[in-house]
Each structure stands twice: as structure tokens, then as C-alpha cells.
Design a protein around this motif. Structure first.
Motif, PDB file in Angstrom:
ATOM      1  N   ALA A 393      -0.901  -4.475   5.157  1.00 51.35           N
ATOM      2  CA  ALA A 393      -1.093  -4.272   6.598  1.00 51.35           C
ATOM      3  C   ALA A 393      -0.038  -3.325   7.148  1.00 51.35           C
ATOM      4  CB  ALA A 393      -1.052  -5.612   7.327  1.00 51.35           C
ATOM      5  N   THR A 394       1.214  -3.521   6.680  1.00 54.07           N
ATOM      6  CA  THR A 394       2.288  -2.639   7.144  1.00 54.07           C
ATOM      7  C   THR A 394       2.052  -1.205   6.688  1.00 54.07           C
ATOM      8  OG1 THR A 394       3.887  -4.448   7.142  1.00 54.07           O
ATOM      9  CG2 THR A 394       4.778  -2.206   7.053  1.00 54.07           C
ATOM     10  N   ALA A 395       1.674  -1.057   5.432  1.00 48.59           N
ATOM     11  CA  ALA A 395       1.460   0.290   4.888  1.00 48.59           C
ATOM     12  C   ALA A 395       0.323   1.000   5.621  1.00 48.59           C
ATOM     13  CB  ALA A 395       1.167   0.222   3.391  1.00 48.59           C
ATOM     14  N   ASP A 396      -0.760   0.265   5.896  1.00 51.08           N
ATOM     15  CA  ASP A 396      -1.877   0.877   6.627  1.00 51.08           C
ATOM     16  C   ASP A 396      -1.436   1.250   8.040  1.00 51.08           C
ATOM     17  OD1 ASP A 396      -3.521   0.615   4.467  1.00 51.08           O
ATOM     18  OD2 ASP A 396      -4.614  -1.126   5.215  1.00 51.08           O
ATOM     19  N   LEU A 397      -0.660   0.379   8.662  1.00 58.75           N
ATOM     20  CA  LEU A 397      -0.213   0.620  10.041  1.00 58.75           C
ATOM     21  C   LEU A 397       0.607   1.893  10.146  1.00 58.75           C
ATOM     22  CD1 LEU A 397       0.266  -0.257  12.992  1.00 58.75           C
ATOM     23  CD2 LEU A 397       2.203  -1.611  12.176  1.00 58.75           C
ATOM     24  N   ILE A 398       1.579   2.072   9.256  1.00 55.81           N
ATOM     25  CA  ILE A 398       2.453   3.242   9.365  1.00 55.81           C
ATOM     26  C   ILE A 398       1.816   4.489   8.766  1.00 55.81           C
ATOM     27  CG2 ILE A 398       4.505   1.778   9.391  1.00 55.81           C
ATOM     28  CD1 ILE A 398       5.095   2.726   6.549  1.00 55.81           C
ATOM     29  N   GLY A 399       0.695   4.317   8.046  1.00 63.53           N
ATOM     30  CA  GLY A 399      -0.182   5.445   7.747  1.00 63.53           C
ATOM     31  C   GLY A 399       0.273   6.482   6.745  1.00 63.53           C
ATOM     32  N   LEU A 400       1.149   6.097   5.786  1.00 63.82           N
ATOM     33  CA  LEU A 400       1.562   7.078   4.780  1.00 63.82           C
ATOM     34  C   LEU A 400       0.343   7.507   3.968  1.00 63.82           C
ATOM     35  CD1 LEU A 400       4.923   5.492   3.572  1.00 63.82           C
ATOM     36  CD2 LEU A 400       4.426   6.859   5.609  1.00 63.82           C
ATOM     37  N   PRO A 401       0.291   8.782   3.559  1.00 63.02           N
ATOM     38  CA  PRO A 401      -0.927   9.305   2.919  1.00 63.02           C
ATOM     39  C   PRO A 401      -1.336   8.574   1.634  1.00 63.02           C
ATOM     40  CG  PRO A 401       0.505  11.101   3.597  1.00 63.02           C
ATOM     41  CD  PRO A 401       1.282   9.841   3.820  1.00 63.02           C
ATOM     42  N   TRP A 402      -0.349   8.103   0.864  1.00 59.81           N
ATOM     43  CA  TRP A 402      -0.657   7.445  -0.409  1.00 59.81           C
ATOM     44  C   TRP A 402      -0.005   6.075  -0.469  1.00 59.81           C
ATOM     45  CZ3 TRP A 402      -4.037   9.886  -3.506  1.00 59.81           C
ATOM     46  CH2 TRP A 402      -4.176  11.291  -3.370  1.00 59.81           C
ATOM     47  N   GLN A 403      -0.717   5.130  -1.100  1.00 58.22           N
ATOM     48  CA  GLN A 403      -0.111   3.836  -1.410  1.00 58.22           C
ATOM     49  C   GLN A 403      -0.191   3.655  -2.916  1.00 58.22           C
ATOM     50  OE1 GLN A 403      -2.023   0.719   0.902  1.00 58.22           O
ATOM     51  NE2 GLN A 403      -1.877   1.936   2.783  1.00 58.22           N
ATOM     52  N   VAL A 404       0.942   3.324  -3.498  1.00 59.02           N
ATOM     53  CA  VAL A 404       0.973   2.985  -4.917  1.00 59.02           C
ATOM     54  C   VAL A 404       1.198   1.488  -5.003  1.00 59.02           C
ATOM     55  CG1 VAL A 404       2.206   3.245  -7.098  1.00 59.02           C
ATOM     56  CG2 VAL A 404       1.778   5.246  -5.646  1.00 59.02           C
ATOM     57  N   ILE A 405       0.190   0.778  -5.524  1.00 61.59           N
ATOM     58  CA  ILE A 405       0.190  -0.674  -5.477  1.00 61.59           C
ATOM     59  C   ILE A 405       0.466  -1.221  -6.868  1.00 61.59           C
ATOM     60  CG2 ILE A 405      -1.190  -2.703  -4.930  1.00 61.59           C
ATOM     61  CD1 ILE A 405      -2.859  -0.653  -3.109  1.00 61.59           C
ATOM     62  N   VAL A 406       1.578  -1.937  -6.970  1.00 59.81           N
ATOM     63  CA  VAL A 406       2.017  -2.449  -8.270  1.00 59.81           C
ATOM     64  C   VAL A 406       1.932  -3.968  -8.264  1.00 59.81           C
ATOM     65  CG1 VAL A 406       3.915  -2.556  -9.915  1.00 59.81           C
ATOM     66  CG2 VAL A 406       3.582  -0.484  -8.521  1.00 59.81           C
ATOM     67  N   GLY A 407       1.062  -4.526  -9.110  1.00 57.67           N
ATOM     68  CA  GLY A 407       0.913  -5.977  -9.184  1.00 57.67           C
ATOM     69  C   GLY A 407       0.789  -6.434 -10.614  1.00 57.67           C
ATOM     70  N   PRO A 408       0.907  -7.739 -10.831  1.00 58.69           N
ATOM     71  CA  PRO A 408       0.883  -8.279 -12.200  1.00 58.69           C
ATOM     72  C   PRO A 408      -0.433  -8.021 -12.921  1.00 58.69           C
ATOM     73  CG  PRO A 408       1.058 -10.044 -10.548  1.00 58.69           C
ATOM     74  CD  PRO A 408       1.151  -8.766  -9.812  1.00 58.69           C
ATOM     75  N   LYS A 409      -1.546  -8.079 -12.217  1.00 60.30           N
ATOM     76  CA  LYS A 409      -2.841  -7.874 -12.870  1.00 60.30           C
ATOM     77  C   LYS A 409      -2.943  -6.480 -13.483  1.00 60.30           C
ATOM     78  CE  LYS A 409      -5.304 -10.965  -9.730  1.00 60.30           C
ATOM     79  NZ  LYS A 409      -6.232 -11.032  -8.594  1.00 60.30           N
ATOM     80  N   GLY A 410      -2.596  -5.496 -12.659  1.00 58.73           N
ATOM     81  CA  GLY A 410      -2.679  -4.127 -13.147  1.00 58.73           C
ATOM     82  C   GLY A 410      -1.692  -3.861 -14.267  1.00 58.73           C
ATOM     83  N   LEU A 411      -0.467  -4.359 -14.086  1.00 56.49           N
ATOM     84  CA  LEU A 411       0.575  -4.089 -15.078  1.00 56.49           C
ATOM     85  C   LEU A 411       0.184  -4.625 -16.445  1.00 56.49           C
ATOM     86  CD1 LEU A 411       3.990  -4.600 -13.260  1.00 56.49           C
ATOM     87  CD2 LEU A 411       2.831  -2.474 -13.902  1.00 56.49           C
ATOM     88  N   ALA A 412      -0.529  -5.741 -16.450  1.00 55.48           N
ATOM     89  CA  ALA A 412      -0.959  -6.315 -17.726  1.00 55.48           C
ATOM     90  C   ALA A 412      -1.834  -5.320 -18.492  1.00 55.48           C
ATOM     91  CB  ALA A 412      -1.724  -7.612 -17.469  1.00 55.48           C
ATOM     92  N   ALA A 413      -2.541  -4.460 -17.736  1.00 53.36           N
ATOM     93  CA  ALA A 413      -3.386  -3.442 -18.361  1.00 53.36           C
ATOM     94  C   ALA A 413      -2.723  -2.075 -18.376  1.00 53.36           C
ATOM     95  CB  ALA A 413      -4.728  -3.363 -17.613  1.00 53.36           C
ATOM     96  N   GLY A 414      -1.454  -2.028 -17.945  1.00 51.86           N
ATOM     97  CA  GLY A 414      -0.723  -0.766 -17.969  1.00 51.86           C
ATOM     98  C   GLY A 414      -1.075   0.188 -16.845  1.00 51.86           C
ATOM     99  N   VAL A 415      -1.686  -0.337 -15.791  1.00 52.57           N
ATOM    100  CA  VAL A 415      -2.075   0.553 -14.685  1.00 52.57           C
ATOM    101  C   VAL A 415      -1.528   0.051 -13.356  1.00 52.57           C
ATOM    102  CG1 VAL A 415      -4.209   1.237 -15.820  1.00 52.57           C
ATOM    103  CG2 VAL A 415      -4.231  -0.689 -14.224  1.00 52.57           C
ATOM    104  N   VAL A 416      -1.467   0.957 -12.393  1.00 53.83           N
ATOM    105  CA  VAL A 416      -1.195   0.590 -10.999  1.00 53.83           C
ATOM    106  C   VAL A 416      -2.345   1.171 -10.179  1.00 53.83           C
ATOM    107  CG1 VAL A 416       1.288   0.560 -11.320  1.00 53.83           C
ATOM    108  CG2 VAL A 416       0.173   2.650 -10.562  1.00 53.83           C
ATOM    109  N   GLU A 417      -2.409   0.723  -8.942  1.00 54.13           N
ATOM    110  CA  GLU A 417      -3.490   1.205  -8.108  1.00 54.13           C
ATOM    111  C   GLU A 417      -2.978   2.299  -7.178  1.00 54.13           C
ATOM    112  OE1 GLU A 417      -6.890  -1.116  -5.660  1.00 54.13           O
ATOM    113  OE2 GLU A 417      -5.670  -2.243  -7.084  1.00 54.13           O
TER     114      GLU A 417
END
Length: 438
Positions: A393-417
Motif C-alpha cells: 500500500a505504501t509503495a503504491d501510494l508513493i508511486g515509484l515506477p518499479w517495485q521489486v518484491i522479495v518473499g519466501p515463496k519466490g526465493l524458494a524458486a530463485g525469483v523475485v517479483e
RNA sequence: CGGGGAGUGGCGCAGUCUGGUAGCGCAUCUGCUUUGGGAGCAGAGGGCCGCAGGUUCGAAUCCUGUCUCCCCGACCA
């Protein structure tokens, strides 16, 4: 710049303060860009300051490119010069008047024609010193009766003001055209479609003027234009040093009708037929030609080639730098918050650690954070101990062009969103490719 | 400047008409549980009710003055 949110100063608001009516004002308060300190006067917090600096940078680059020369004038000026031009009395209560300890009359500059003219006079020795165009990016103050809409109509505002001096009308016209094309480029770089419109010259006077208008429902001006203006214009191939080519290009642009309500031309509107559009707009810049309006009363002359004095002909050119912050948000937002154009965004990337208490997530984020820093990509790292939802919500509010989302699910597969704020598009990317993707 | 509205914890608001010693949601702090779209439970801190006078045994509440902010209009980068 590289910032950890846990050590930054970004007090975002979950709720909208009651004082704000228009969307840009609401979002600037909620996104911790500004705080109001008095009617029409704002403190700029870190995020807002960075956007302001980005806009300033673009304005400066395009002014320099157009051959204008940067200076910096004082905000506080003596009354004498303004008496000579006749504006000390003419300006009225909008001018903030100050008396110093010696009872000398001073004022906080609302614009700077007099001072630029006087400074130019003191330095220009002959016609060889023409043409020149001097500009500054400086705070102005106009004691508006009714400030409103946040930075769109504040009393204190940051403005780029330029002043051109030419030996003859043809030269002055070229100076005007150079600024005209510079303004087209400036606003385009910010992601805005600012339409030049025939405009009133207002209290500054003169007989040739265009206002650059960004279309927005919350705008204060009623504007009328040919629908051709809805598509951006290509200014890349224009050679601004070639007076005839530049004049031809600008005449071509102005062949499409566009005017504010003070300058409506009903015959031209009839000619547009169904292509005529009407809407509200925000003025983000204005260019004026006003000849010897100031150089004559202030007695400014330079010796010409034959020794006879020449009275320089002037134009002035304003861009509302702080107003642009609001105007861009009016044009670039959605229900979740601001959607910054890349060129003015306070940071390029929001790096979101979904599990700040998880060693794997944090290690991956630290690595990415360092990689972004090494690559020179401005990144805001949300390392706070918050839940994912709050960070999104904070990231969407301040409106930066890109979000790099790092979570345990993705990391298990070696990826981020990787999420693009403007489109909402999200793709999974191998960790090693993230920096190069941005 | 004409007309209207509002000032009560950081933010959003209730209470004011019908005076009785201030409340709700969010936020903050502590603990536990949680953890992929603004979490749950338990506990805690924080407000001389814009300011100044007045009326009253007693004023957020009534009276007078004053300051500030917001909205509509006129005006402006």
C-alpha cells in the motif's frame, strides 16, 4: 540515492487530511511530500524535495540547452527599483511588503523583471552583449487572497523565470521561439502533454504570449483546443538555432487552435468544427514578449554598431516548478496513489522485503540493495518490520515506477517479483536479472 | 475582498442545541500470536477541547472579542 525506509523520514498518512480537496494535494500530504505550515506555504519533506529537484534538473537542462544562462537573484528586494518601473504601487496587496530595522521599504519578490533588467544594464556594455537570456530558479511569494489546491496555488512557490534581451524585434521573436520550443521539450520530458495556448499577458503587459496548459479536471482555467493537441508533438528534429526553421515549426504547431477563455476566437472555433474540445487546464508555464516595457522606464540602453543607443527588447518566461509537482500528480495517479513518470520519480525502485524477520529474504534484499546502489539506480528499500500488505500500500501510494518484491515463496524458486506501477503488470524474474531489467 | 463552514490526543471524527470535569476509529509503545495486498488478542502512553476575557458553584458546551484553516465567488505562476 539509496535509502532504507527504516532510517528515512517518510511519515505517510493512511487517512486523507480534511484540509485537502484536490487529489494532488491529498496525495502529496498522504505520501509525505509536503506539510502545510500556513495558508499556501509548505514545508517540503524528503520525498517531495526529491521530486522538486528532479523537475528543477529537467528545467535547468533545457534552459541551458536553449542558451539561457543561470543566475540567482535575492528573494528580498528594495522598493526603489519597483518604484522606477511603476509597479510598486501597481502590484497591489499581492506583493508582500517588508520594512527592515532602518524603516527601509523592502519586498519579497513576486517576479523579477526589474532586477534582471537592472543587473543586465549594469553588465551590458554594447550591442555585442545582445542577445542574452538570463534565468533563475528561485522562490517567489505572491500574497494571494485565497491560496488553495496545495502547491497548485500556493503563496510561496518555486519558479523558473527567464528574461531575454534583444537588439531588435526579429531577434526578440527568435528568443521567444527558443523558449517556446524549450518549454515543449521540458514538459514532454516530465511525461506531460502541455498545450501552448494563446493567452492574456496579464499585469506584466506586452502583446505576445502563450500559456502552457496541462489538461486536468481540477484545473482552474477553461480552455478550448483542436483535438490534434491531444497527441504529443515531436520536437526532436527541430534546429532551434535556425530562426526561420524554428519559426516555421512553431507556426505549424500554432496552426492548431488552442486558447484560454480570455482569448477565445469564436471564428477559429467554428472552423475546428467537431474537432473542437473544451476542458479545464492547469497553467504550468507562460512565455511573454513585452518589448521595452521595462528597459524604457529604467533607461536601459547599449551603444549600437553606429554608436547610437539601442533600447533592448525583452521577453520573460516562467515555469511553475513547484506547481508542476501538483500538476504531474493530477495527470498521473490512480485509486491507489501516485504513478510517477520515470523522469521525475523520487526513487526509481521500491525494494520490498516481505519478511524482514526472515534471514533468507533479508539477505536477498541486502544483495539487491547493494546491486542497485552499484548500478546507480535510486532505490528505496522497505526494510521495516511490517506486513506485506502495508508495504504494498505504501509503495503504491508513493508511486515509484518499479517495485521489486522479495518473499519466501519466490526465493524458494530463485525469483523475485517485478511490478510496474503504471500498468500493475507483475512478472517473476530470476534474482540475477532484476537489476538489468530496470 | 463578499458569502459560507470549521478549530476537541499525530490523522479522521463524535460530544456543543439541553453546562456536571472528555470519547471513538486509525496511528504510537510493550508482550504474545501472525506474515504475499494497510493482521489478531491483551495491556499502556498521549488532549489545560485555537487563544483571551466574561457568566456560573461548575464551561469543550453559554456570551463577547480575537487568531487560524477550509469551501464558493471575484483574482492569480
Amino acid at each position: 540515492m539509496f535509502v532504507r525506509l527504516s532510517r528515512y523520514f517518510m511519515p505517510v498518512l493512511k487517512e486523507t487530511p480534511g484540509e485537502a480537496q484536490v487529489i494532488s494535494h491529498q496525495l502529496m500530504l498522504r505520501a509525505a511530500m509536503i506539510r502545510q505550515t500556513a495558508a499556501g506555504i509548505y514545508a517540503w519533506l524528503p520525498l517531495g524535495k526529491r521530486v522538486l529537484a528532479n523537475i528543477e534538473r529537467i528545467v535547468r537542462e533545457e534552459q541551458d540547452r536553449a542558451g539561457a544562462i543561470e543566475v540567482l537573484m535575492p528573494t528580498i528586494q528594495g522598493a526603489d527599483l519597483w518604484r522606477q518601473s511603476g509597479r510598486y504601487d501597481a502590484y497591489g496587496p499581492e506583493m508582500l511588503r517588508i520594512t527592515d530595522r532602518h524603516d527601509r521599504e523592502m519586498l519579497f519578490s513576486p517576479t523579477a523583471e526589474e532586477l534582471f533588467t537592472a543587473i543586465f544594464q549594469a553588465g551590458a556594455k554594447s550591442y555585442r552583449d545582445l542577445p542574452r537570456n538570463l534565468y533563475q530558479i528561485q522562490w517567489k511569494f505572491r500574497d494571494e487572497v485565497r491560496p488553495r489546491f496545495g502547491v497548485l496555488r500556493g503563496r510561496e512557490f518555486l519558479m523558473k523565470d527567464a528574461y531575454s534581451f534583444d537588439a531588435d524585434f526579429a531577434g526578440a521573436r527568435h528568443s521567444y521561439n527558443r523558449m517556446f520550443i524549450a518549454y515543449m521539450r521540458t514538459f514532454q520530458r516530465m511525461g506531460l502533454n502541455a498545450i501552448p495556448m494563446q493567452a492574456d499577458t496579464g499585469p506584466i503587459g506586452g502583446d505576445l504570449s502563450h500559456e502552457f496548459i496541462v489538461l486536468a479536471p481540477t484545473g482552474e482555467s477553461d480552455v478550448f483546443y483542436h483535438e490534434n493537441w491531444l497527441r504529443p508533438r515531436d520536437t526532436d528534429g527541430v534546429n532551434a538555432d535556425d530562426a526561420a526553421a524554428l519559426a516555421g515549426f512553431i507556426d505549424g504547431l500554432n496552426a492548431d487552435y488552442a486558447a484560454t477563455d480570455e482569448k477565445r476566437d469564436l471564428a477559429a472555433e467554428t472552423a475546428c468544427g467537431a474537432a473542437l474540445k473544451q476542458s479545464k487546464g492547469i497553467e504550468v508555464g507562460q512565455v511573454f514578449y513585452f518589448g521595452d516595457k521595462y528597459t524604457a522606464p529604467l533607461g536601459v540602453t547599449v551603444p549600437g554598431p553606429d554608436g547610437a543607443p539601442i533600447t533592448p527588447l525583452m521577453g520573460s518566461y516562467g515555469i511553475g516548478v513547484s506547481r508542476l509537482v501538483g500538476a504531474i500528480i493530477e495527470a498521473c495517479h490512480d485509486d491507489a496513489g501516485i504513478v510517477w513518470p520515470d523522469a521525475v520519480a523520487p526513487f526509481r525502485v521500491a525494494l520490498i522485503n516481505l519478511r524482514a524477520d526472515d534471514g533468507t529474504c533479508t539477505a536477498a534484499c541486502e544483495k539487491l540493495y547493494a546491486d542497485f546502489a552499484a548500478a546507480g539506480v535510486d532505490v528505496l528499500y522497505d526494510d521495516r518490520d511490517e506486513r506485506g500488505g502495508a508495504k504494498f500500500a505504501t509503495a503504491d501510494l508513493i508511486g515509484l515506477p518499479w517495485q521489486v518484491i522479495v518473499g519466501p515463496k519466490g526465493l524458494a524458486a530463485g525469483v523475485v517479483e517485478l511490478k510496474r506501477r503504471a500498468t500493475g503488470e507483475r512478472i517473476e524474474v530470476p534474482i540475477a536479472e532484476v537489476v538489468s531489467r530496470i
